[in-house]
Structures are given as structure tokens and as C-alpha cells.
Design an enzyme around this catalytic site. Sequence first.
Site, mmCIF file in Angstrom:
data_model
loop_
_atom_site.group_PDB
_atom_site.id
_atom_site.type_symbol
_atom_site.label_atom_id
_atom_site.label_comp_id
_atom_site.label_asym_id
_atom_site.label_seq_id
_atom_site.Cartn_x
_atom_site.Cartn_y
_atom_site.Cartn_z
ATOM 1 N NE ARG A 5 29.140 -34.622 89.451
ATOM 2 C CZ ARG A 5 28.252 -34.785 90.412
ATOM 3 N NH1 ARG A 5 28.340 -35.817 91.221
ATOM 4 N NH2 ARG A 5 27.272 -33.935 90.595
ATOM 5 C CE LYS B 52 26.412 -13.999 98.804
ATOM 6 N NZ LYS B 52 25.411 -14.500 97.867
ATOM 7 C CG HIS C 12 26.419 -9.817 91.987
ATOM 8 N ND1 HIS C 12 26.103 -10.547 93.094
ATOM 9 C CD2 HIS C 12 25.262 -9.205 91.619
ATOM 10 C CE1 HIS C 12 24.824 -10.385 93.379
ATOM 11 N NE2 HIS C 12 24.289 -9.573 92.499
ATOM 12 C CE LYS D 53 23.768 -5.495 91.831
ATOM 13 N NZ LYS D 53 22.902 -6.115 90.848
ATOM 14 C CD GLU E 62 16.987 -10.567 96.577
ATOM 15 O OE1 GLU E 62 17.061 -11.147 95.488
ATOM 16 O OE2 GLU E 62 17.492 -11.000 97.623
ATOM 17 C CG ASP F 22 21.816 -14.767 100.136
ATOM 18 O OD1 ASP F 22 22.647 -15.422 99.486
ATOM 19 O OD2 ASP F 22 20.792 -14.271 99.623
ATOM 20 C CG HIS G 170 25.607 -8.567 97.863
ATOM 21 N ND1 HIS G 170 26.749 -9.005 97.238
ATOM 22 C CD2 HIS G 170 24.682 -9.538 97.635
ATOM 23 C CE1 HIS G 170 26.524 -10.177 96.658
ATOM 24 N NE2 HIS G 170 25.280 -10.519 96.895
HETATM 25 C C1 BG6 Z 1 23.034 -13.029 95.627
HETATM 26 C C2 BG6 Z 1 22.208 -13.724 96.671
HETATM 27 O O1 BG6 Z 1 24.342 -12.865 96.065
HETATM 28 O O2 BG6 Z 1 22.467 -11.758 95.356
HETATM 29 C C3 BG6 Z 1 20.775 -13.866 96.216
HETATM 30 O O3 BG6 Z 1 22.741 -15.012 96.926
HETATM 31 C C4 BG6 Z 1 20.225 -12.521 95.836
HETATM 32 O O4 BG6 Z 1 19.968 -14.452 97.219
HETATM 33 C C5 BG6 Z 1 21.145 -11.811 94.858
HETATM 34 O O5 BG6 Z 1 18.964 -12.734 95.243
HETATM 35 C C6 BG6 Z 1 20.688 -10.395 94.630
HETATM 36 O O6 BG6 Z 1 21.420 -9.833 93.594
HETATM 37 P P1 BG6 Z 1 20.801 -8.699 92.695
HETATM 38 O O7 BG6 Z 1 21.904 -8.335 91.759
HETATM 39 O O8 BG6 Z 1 19.611 -9.281 92.016
HETATM 40 O O9 BG6 Z 1 20.429 -7.602 93.634
#
Ligand code: BG6
Length: 508
Positions: A47, A154, A184, A188, A222, A241, A246
Site C-alpha cells: 500500500r 506461519k 524457518h 537452519k 529465548e 508460536d 518449530h
Molecule cells: C518465530 C516466532 O517463528 O521464531 C518468534 O514467531 C520467535 O516469536 C522466533 O522469536 C525464534 O526464531 P529463532 O530463529 O530466533 O530461534
Amino acid sequence: MNSVDSHILVIFGSSGDLTKRMLMPAMYDLYKKNLLPKNYAILGVGRTQFTDTEYRNHIAKGLQTHSAITKNESDGFLQHCHYVVSEFQKTNGIPAFVQRLTELDNKYKTQGNFIYYLSTPPQLYKPISEHLGISNIAKPSHTFPGWKRLIIEKPFGINTETAISLNTHLQTYFDEEQIYRIDHYLGKETAQNILVTRFFNTVFEPLWNRNHIHHVEITASEREGVGNRGGYYDSAGALRDMLQNHLLQLVALMAMEPPTNFSSKAIRNETLKVFESLRPLTLEKLERQVVRGQYTQSTIKEKQQNAYTEENGVPHDSKTETFVALKFFIDNWRWGGVPFFVRTGKNLPTRVSEIVITFKHIPHPVFIKNASGQEFKNQLIIRIQPDEGIMMRFGVKIPGIGFDVEPTNMNFKYAEHSKVSIPSAYERLLFDCMNGDSSLFIRADAVELAWKFVQPIIDEWEQNPDFPLYGYPAGSWGPKEAFDLKKPYGEWRQPCKNLTNSDTYCEL
Ligand code: BG6
């Protein structure tokens, strides 16, 4: 030179954070490595009223922050970036977009090879894919004969029902083979190395089963809290999340059977079988298998840390979990009876993702006890990030009289092994998609089964306000109850000790 077909990468949501932090740096790295074809273009759609030049300046700014750039290289890269103002999710946004796509297809001779990347809020997935379909650019056509691929991020739904509905919708306009669902974590390098470790070496696989493995634990912790993502996060929580996607993907790589070959179909068939074998969680046992937590106020280095409920965009009475730990089983021949533990959380002492495989104790205790007087079990630690590598923990004799034993570590660290820097997950995944390789993307059936597995937890948390939500001080390793969950099988591996008062880098 490489063999990637000429193509256009169309990014919907092109002025957003993901594009700036991840996609553009990944494309730029591919460009620098000469992995993009001569004829490629990036078309940002959004936009914001950008001209091509303004869009290039916008991307350049992002690259300066998130990549190591040189002027010459970035100029060459940016020349291929274009922009069209279009709210493509609305019908009146279609003509401007299709016209620009056609111009670029002619200019770059991309023969109708298009990747559509939906880097937008998830509520736009349906209208955008529908508009691609009705504009006759979702599948090869007379005008645009080349391949078409759709990448989506996602969340793939927020529960089983919405995941099925999204899949059905996408499959109305695209064939499943055209859909690339990104997780993602699968991009890795160290996650992929799980497959090589297991299926290239003869030493691990004979031990990789219920006969030798005592239990498996996976941690994805994290350091950061939810930051400015409170609005999104509060409707998701750690289960949706991180765990549903993951962590379960890591479980699948860790637990799958060897594929017959390395085709995407064979690999994804095997990971699917893991999801099929997850023992369903039952209501009666839920409280004994799942711990949810939420960070509370604390002080680190004399600095006060917010409680989750004080974060921007988070309601003061929120019951959203910022931590979850789960115990479960995989009911198949290889894993029968082996407990799996996973935990993930925000605002823990450090950022670390790793898989820890603890082997069974020796059958007969010749040396009885190690020097510190505790029972010892071998461990294999697969470090996904940071300090990527693999570590084997085993016992050695303490030099001197007697046969006292102490644990020691044998380490493999990527950083010491290779001068080649580890590519970002997005670089790898974008490149695979350009090549039509969907091995590291999630298939519709796997998404649905992963949701089905966590659905009883979602239902219970929604329906039972008394289900415990334990507080844990920001910067700690989560609620005590998560330790209690694991205790009968040994403590969670604690790679970094006493961290609450320091900035932490957690070595393998
Ligand atoms: C994302 C989540 O998919 O993965 C985030 O939405 C999270 O909340 C992130 O911080 C973590 O990814 P990584 O690669 O930093 O472990």
C-alpha cells in the site's frame, strides 16, 4: 554460474519487518554468492506509495542494518528490485499488479516463472491466493507458461479447523506441489545436519532407538521477552508460536525413519509418519504432561524487567503462556516407551536451541558410580543455535589410583570446522524454492497433524480457566513445575549456570 531458472520473486507485504530483516538480506546474500540467475527480478507489492527508486532506498536502508553491504554489490542487486502500489487483496488492486508483473516478465524474459511470497498478516493469505487464482496467474497459462510457487509463513491456521480451512482454500487455486510452507527452523543448517548425522554415519543410527535411548529433550529458549510484538503474541502464545511448528519439526527430524532417498516426497512421507505416531494427549493426563508459564517481574543487573502483562499490547489480565513444557510419547516400533520432553519460552536466561539425547545407563555397573557419586548417562547434544555443533558426553577414568570416572565432552563446532559461514535459514529456503525443492517445507497433511496433536491443549486452556498458569521471574528457566515434570528422568540440561545476573552467551 547456477541453474536456477529466470524468475520474478513477488513479495506481498514488502515493506514489512520480515522483508527487511530476513528476505532482502537473504536475497542479497544469494546475489553476492552468484546464486541468482542473470534474469531475476524482485517485485514488492504494498500500500505504501513507493516509486521504484524510493523502494530501492528503503531496501538499501534495511540492508545497511541487517547485512554487510558494499556499494557496488548493493547497486547491482537493487537494480533488480521494483515496486507496485497495489492492495492486491482487494479486487481493485488486481489490474495494476498484473500489468506490472507482465512488464517485468517481458523485461527480464522470465517466461512466467513466478514465486509469490506472502509476507503479510495471515488474514490476507486467503484473499491474495484467491486473487492470484482468479487473475489466472496461479498456474501455468498461455500468457505465463512458466512455473508458479506460493510461499507462506506461519501461522498456518490457529488450530486444526482453521489449518484445514486454509489448506483447502489454498489448494483451490494452487496444487499442493506449488505451495511452500516455511518453517524457518527447517532452514537452519544444524537442523538439516540432524539428517546427515543420523543417515550418513554408521555409529549413531544403531543406537537411535528405544533399546539405547533413555529419553529425549528439546529446548528452544529465548532471552528476549515479547518486545513490541505483544499484540500478535497475546493471541498466539508459546504453544502456537513455537511448539506446534518449530519444536515439532525438530522432533520429526530427530525421530523419523530413514527415507528411501532424498526426494522431498520420501523425506516428508517419513516425517509425516512421526506425526501420525504421536500418542494423543488425553484430558485426564494433560495437567501431568503440560506446564504453562508466564513471565513475571524481576530485576536483572539492577534493571527492572517487565512482567508479560505489563508489555505493550498485552492485556493486564492476559493468561497467554510465554513458556510451555510438554512430555509426550511416540507410539511406534523405534520409540515405544521413550519419553520426549520439549520446552520453549521467552525471557529465559539465554537464547539456545538444542536437542539432548540421553542414553540408557550401562546394564551392569562395573565402575558403579562416577567420581561425584552420581549416576552417569551418555548424552549426545545437537546444538541448533548458537555455537552450532554436536557434543558427545562420555565418561573417562580420572588419572591416578583407582577407577574413578568423570564425564567429559567431545565437541564438534561448526565455527571451528568450516570457513564457510552458515547461511541464514531464509537464504537456504528461498534458494530451495527457486529450485523447486520442497523437502524443507511443510506439507499440508503434516501441518494438520501437528495441530491435531496440540489441539487438546488448546481446547483445555480455552475451556478450563482453572488450568494452572505458573509465573516465573523474567530471566529464569521457567516455572518450578517444568523442572518437576522432567525430574523423574533427570534434570533438563542446563548449559549455562547462574545467568540471571549477566549477559549470557551459552557455549555448547
Ligand atoms: C518465530 C516466532 O517463528 O521464531 C518468534 O514467531 C520467535 O516469536 C522466533 O522469536 C525464534 O526464531 P529463532 O530463529 O530466533 O530461534
